[in-house]
Design an enzyme around this catalytic site. Structure first.
Site, PDB file in Angstrom:
ATOM      1  CG  PHE C 113      -2.402  -0.211   0.853  1.00  0.00           C
ATOM      2  CD1 PHE C 113      -2.782  -0.888   0.036  1.00  0.00           C
ATOM      3  CD2 PHE C 113      -3.198   1.728   1.308  1.00  0.00           C
ATOM      4  CE1 PHE C 113      -4.497  -0.530  -0.088  1.00  0.00           C
ATOM      5  CE2 PHE C 113      -4.416   1.867   0.511  1.00  0.00           C
ATOM      6  CZ  PHE C 113      -4.969   0.526   0.295  1.00  0.00           C
ATOM      7  CD  GLN C 227      -5.093  11.356   2.731  1.00  0.00           C
ATOM      8  OE1 GLN C 227      -5.978  10.166   3.627  1.00  0.00           O
ATOM      9  NE2 GLN C 227      -4.087  10.779   2.885  1.00  0.00           N
ATOM     10  CG  HIS C 229      -7.719   8.632  -2.631  1.00  0.00           C
ATOM     11  ND1 HIS C 229      -7.561   7.911  -4.352  1.00  0.00           N
ATOM     12  CD2 HIS C 229      -8.012   7.745  -1.935  1.00  0.00           C
ATOM     13  CE1 HIS C 229      -6.999   6.987  -3.542  1.00  0.00           C
ATOM     14  NE2 HIS C 229      -7.095   6.432  -2.412  1.00  0.00           N
ATOM     15  CD  GLU C 242      -3.187   4.224  -1.244  1.00  0.00           C
ATOM     16  OE1 GLU C 242      -3.667   5.548  -1.094  1.00  0.00           O
ATOM     17  OE2 GLU C 242      -1.987   3.913  -0.678  1.00  0.00           O
ATOM     18  NE  ARG C 282      -4.422   7.403   0.379  1.00  0.00           N
ATOM     19  CZ  ARG C 282      -5.282   6.291   0.570  1.00  0.00           C
ATOM     20  NH1 ARG C 282      -6.160   7.025   1.527  1.00  0.00           N
ATOM     21  NH2 ARG C 282      -5.618   5.184   0.517  1.00  0.00           N
ATOM     22  CG  HIS C 350     -10.172   9.721   1.050  1.00  0.00           C
ATOM     23  ND1 HIS C 350     -10.939   8.575   0.455  1.00  0.00           N
ATOM     24  CD2 HIS C 350      -9.348   8.448   1.654  1.00  0.00           C
ATOM     25  CE1 HIS C 350     -11.147   7.662   0.610  1.00  0.00           C
ATOM     26  NE2 HIS C 350      -9.867   7.304   1.150  1.00  0.00           N
TER      27      HIS C 350
END
Lengths: 137, 242, 580
Positions: C113, C227, C229, C242, C282, C350
């Site tokens: 990830f 955030q 995304h 992701e 991100r 996000h």
């Protein structure tokens, strides 16, 4: 976990749709379903007819039974019953994969194979019966 | 040039004033990527703030926005206005449930049914320490995975004539979720006492519309028929209990 | 009287409820939620949940990835507790039946990830949040003594003498406003992505819990860190996980070029490399998009500029096995097939790194009031959250908050103070006036949707990926003005039954309060760090701003921002290095 609806809450009355007598006519899939259910009556007739035949054989009254069977309305009824029984049998075998999920080493046998197997087996048994019956005559 | 529009005929039920639902018509813009839900949001934001409906994720996973669209139960976030040509599109609350207001229906009955089938992992003995998982192979996962995909959107109940005629019927989603646990290799229950009943699997006449309308391909009809076989075998064969 | 009252029925709220039910069965616990719990936004999380299980992995490495990913604004003691307890929580979910994806030998599978140096992200295909939420919800059903208030909207906290005594809530179905007395309250209402116009967040994510705490006097923390995304579908904002990049997807600009190599994120390799290129964090990926846009290398669409996410080389079989939901979403909502077509994507709001300021047990500054999940800021996410840290966060801190609230309720047995009833009565009168239109005149006032749109565009313009002091200062005034106008917005619906228009107005007011804190914190932080990038202060400034922003509500309603030190244990501030 349970829902908390404290007592004493006056709730505005929700609307409950009255029962619909013609529910099966509202959607094609439901109409087909009801039609299929109705074929059960003719399947039952086919069974009763076979029992009558067996009774006639046992009593030695096959001639009287043959005369009854030759009447036009009886022939018509039996043609209809044959069609209904075939329809019922075909749809029954097509539905079988829903009740029997076959897995071979983790791989799920697709529905069409189970249906195909059912129909093949059905044809094979019918052919065998036809062979046995036609050979004796 | 005037932008293209489409007419939405939306069922309204205001319990304080209406004896039964009535249709109200609205003209909304017809855009190629607008879902039915976008049309309803447009009404609420710009035409009539009094329209009530539920929605949340608008990506087909929260299960809130199920409604009857032109007679078919659908998730309105994934049903596009363009499917309906020139319109109009009739939008009504899901059939089979009491209507609280406009497009909002009462689903508390389902939650009680869901609780009744013990939709959790039933284990015997002490719980092992939280240091290692229960082993489960990908094949064992596949055995129940499809039934774990239910989003509780209630479309299957709305499509089920048995449920619509008899609200006591346990119904497609609850039985599919019971099977989700029955078929889980980690579970030790078979939920026979709650499933082998006239109002449970034996109430199903196998119309199959639950499966047809399911937006997540759960196939509740299959789950129910499979349990009929399981229950029949268990009733007939004394050694077939788990 | 309820011992532990939980506001919000998502992952954090349900985990808290189970923690109380299992460890303190003598306590009464209730979950009050504006939607049925299984509708909560946890359901939309896709990619996975991070927890160290591999033999080549270590807690230290997960800590380091998290702290460097957060640009050293994480409280490191909180990160250590989080990383230590995450695996245990994920195993607990497994024991409750969560259908985690598996290795052939039956062990739980893990995937790579973004920003993570090791494979440690547990997943249930690409519906991890959905399975996690339904597992939790169905597990709560075995505890019949957890009471549920489904579709009740909490309008205020009852706070008297620095201590919480319950909530006032509106039952959507009947329209009744009731005071619900409680010894301890846990806020678990999720984030507030809906303050922005373009977001992956569900309609329900309106910052209600943040606003409740803030109005009651508890400070919010680090609200400037929003955030984006990097991969959302244009128009809908639907998230493309992701995991699509973790499984090998590429980001391409209009020339078919993997542009991330131009932004200090490493060199392209055919298969994914950890902490490199498409598996960078991100914030950096979303910022790279803006630079591509400035260079004219993005693709124009009716819904703004996009780049392409390319999954075609993965093949249909791998897509179906690992990320089937991506294919389903693209087919249903974008009318394309990722096995053969490029997916248009753009950065989309996000997640909120900030939230209600809490300690490691979820305790706020108000006695008896706790917060967990996206609502809270513990803080483990610092200036930028790593993907797959939020699901374990709701479990670890949901449980911790539940246990702490239970302990508080056990040691405070006194009855309900008169403040509860009187505040309930006040609130009822206030809401009935709003509903009847008698406070505002139902024909006067502005449309709720118009005000909301103004707020959203103000936030996008001033508090987006790149920010300037001037735009933020203007936004402060615009939002203050919108707040006033929202006090007189039009409510046409006078019905008591399922009045969603009234709820929409209450949500708008919550969002406006939260929006003002975002802008105020962003204006106060004169540096660039993680997801907060100031064009006028482009460098990180550890001397002045290695600190949390703490924002209180002043008596006149304006936000007042201060700073609070960051806890550093083992990882002194350093450079964030990706791809080298």
């Amino acid at each position: 976990m349970t829902t908390a609806r404290p007592p004493g809450h006056e709730e505005a009355r929700p609307y409950v749709r009255p029962r619909d007598r013609w529910w099966f006519a509202r959607r094609r899939s439901l109409a087909v379903f009801v039609l299929r259910e109705l074929t059960s009556v003719l399947v039952a007739w086919t069974v009763a007819y076979l029992l009558l035949l067996l009774g006639a054989v046992a009593d030695g009254t096959t001639e009287r039974f043959a005369a009854l069977a030759a009447r036009p309305w009886m022939v018509a009824l039996n043609v209809l019953a044959l069609a209904a029984t075939a329809f019922h049998a075909v749809t029954f075998l097509n539905l079988a994969p829903k009740a029997t999920v076959v897995r071979l080493d983790g791989w799920r046998v697709p529905a069409w194979m189970i249906q195909g197997g059912n129909h093949t087996a059905w044809l094979a048994v019918s052919a065998l019966l036809a062979y046995l019956v036609l050979r004796s005559s | 040039m005037a932008a293209e529009t489409i007419r939405l005929d939306v069922a309204r039920y205001r319990p304080e004033e209406d004896a039964e639902p009535v249709l109200q018509s609205y003209e909304v813009p017809l855009r190629p990527d607008w879902a039915v839900l976008d049309g309803l949001a447009h009404i609420k934001d710009h035409l009539d703030g009094t329209l009530s409906f539920r929605w949340s994720c608008r990506m087909g996973i929260c299960g809130s926005c199920g409604m009857d669209v032109d007679g078919e139960p659908r998730l309105t976030c994934g049903t596009f206005l363009a499917e309906y040509g020139a319109g109009p599109v009739r939008i009504e609350p899901l059939k089979g449930f009491p209507v609280i207001r406009d497009l909002v229906v009462d689903i508390d009955g389902f939650l009680a049914k869901l609780s009744s089938v013990r939709p959790w992992l039933v284990r015997e003995g002490e719980e092992p320490p939280l240091t290692a998982e229960y082993a489960q192979t990908p094949a064992q996962l596949d055995a129940y995975k499809q039934y774990s995909m239910c989003i509780n959107c209630m479309l299957c109940y709305s499509a089920c004539p048995v449920y619509v005629l008899d609200p006591d019927f346990l119904g497609p989603a609850a039985i599919a979720l019971a099977q989700r646990y029955n078929l889980d290799s980690r579970d030790m229950d078979d939920r026979f006492d709650v499933l082998n009943l006239e109002e449970a699997v034996w109430g199903c006449t196998f119309v199959g519309d639950c499966t047809r309308v399911c937006p997540k391909h759960v196939d509740p009809a299959e789950a129910i028929q499979r349990y009929k076989v399981t229950a029949a075998l268990r009733s007939v064969l004394p050694w077939s209990g788990r | 009287m309820i011992d532990v009252l939980i506001v919000g029925g998502g992952g954090a709220g349900l985990r808290a409820a189970i923690a109380v039910a299992e460890t303190a069965p003598e306590l009464t616990v209730a979950v009050v939620s504006k939607v049925y719990p299984m509708r909560s936004h946890t359901v939309s999380a896709e990619g996975g949940a991070a927890g160290v299980i591999g033999i080549d992995d270590s807690l230290d490495e997960h800590c380091y990835d998290t702290v460097s990913g957060g640009d050293w604004l994480c409280d490191q003691d909180a990160v250590e507790a989080f990383v230590r307890e995450a695996p245990r929580e994920l195993i607990q979910l497994e024991h409750w039946g969560c259908p985690w994806s598996r290795e052939p030998d039956g062990r739980v599978a893990v995937r790579p990830f973004g920003g993570m140096k090791r494979l440690r992200t547990w997943y249930a295909a690409d519906k991890t949040g959905f399975h996690l939420l339904h597992t939790l919800f169905q597990t709560t059903l075995r505890h019949p003594w957890i009471r549920r208030y489904d579709e009740w909207y909490v309008t205020s906290l009852v706070v008297d003498d620095g201590r919480v005594h319950g909530v006032v809530a509106l039952d959507l179905r009947t329209g009744r406003v009731e005071a619900i007395p409680a010894r301890a309250v846990v806020l678990a209402t999720g984030g507030c992505g809906r303050v922005f116009p373009f977001t992956t967040n569900a309609a329900i994510k309106t910052g209600d819990g943040m606003a409740l705490a803030y109005r009651a006097g508890a400070p919010l923390k680090d609200m400037e860190f929003v955030q984006y995304h990097p991969t959302g579908l244009p128009f809908t904002g639907i998230l493309i996980t992701e995991a699509a990049r973790a499984e090998g997807g590429w980001l391409l600009n209009r020339d078919g070029y993997r542009y991330l190599q131009d932004y200090d994120l490493g060199t392209p390799t055919p298969t994914p490399k950890l902490r490199s290129m498409e598996l960078g964090p991100r914030d950096r990926l979303s910022q790279a998009f803006v630079h591509e846009q400035d260079k004219g290398r993005t693709i124009d669409t009716p819904y703004g500029p996009v780049v392409h996410l390319d999954l075609r080389h993965l093949g249909a079989a791998k897509i179906d096995a690992r990320i089937p939901f991506v294919r389903e979403l693209c087919r249903s909502y974008q009318n394309l097939d990722p096995a053969t077509d490029l997916i248009p994507v753009r950065p989309v709001v996000h997640y909120m790194m900030g939230g209600v300021h809490t300690d490691l047990d979820g305790a706020t500054t108000i006695a008896g009031l706790y917060a967990a999940g996206e609502t809270a800021c513990v803080s483990i996410n610092g200036a930028n959250r790593l993907g797959s840290n939020s699901l374990p966060e709701i479990l670890v801190f949901g449980r911790r908050a539940g246990l702490a609230a239970a302990a508080f309720a056990r040691s405070h047995r006194e009855g309900e103070p008169p403040a509860v009833r009187s505040q309930g009565d006040d609130e009822r009168r206030r809401l009935e006036r709003a509903r009847d239109g008698s406070s505002v005149g139902s024909s006067g006032g502005e449309r709720i949707a118009d005000l909301r749109e103004r707020m959203q565009h103000t936030l996008e313009g001033a508090a987006g990926i790149y920010r300037t002091g001037d735009a933020l200062a203007k936004a402060v005034d615009t939002l203050a003005d919108l707040c006033e106008r929202a006090g007189e917005a039009r409510v046409e619906d006078t019905s008591a039954t399922f009045n969603t228009e009234l709820i929409t107005l209450l949500e708008l007011r919550a969002m406006l309060d939260v929006a003002r804190t975002i802008v105020a914190c962003a204006l106060g932080r004169e540096e660039s760090r993680g997801a907060h990038q100031r064009v006028d202060f482009p460098a990180r400034d550890d001397d002045a701003y290695l600190a949390h922003s703490l924002v209180h509500r002043a008596p006149d309603g304006t936000p007042s921002v201060g700073l609070m030190p960051v806890t550093i244990t083992c990882w002194p501030p350093g450079e964030r290095v990706y791809g080298r």
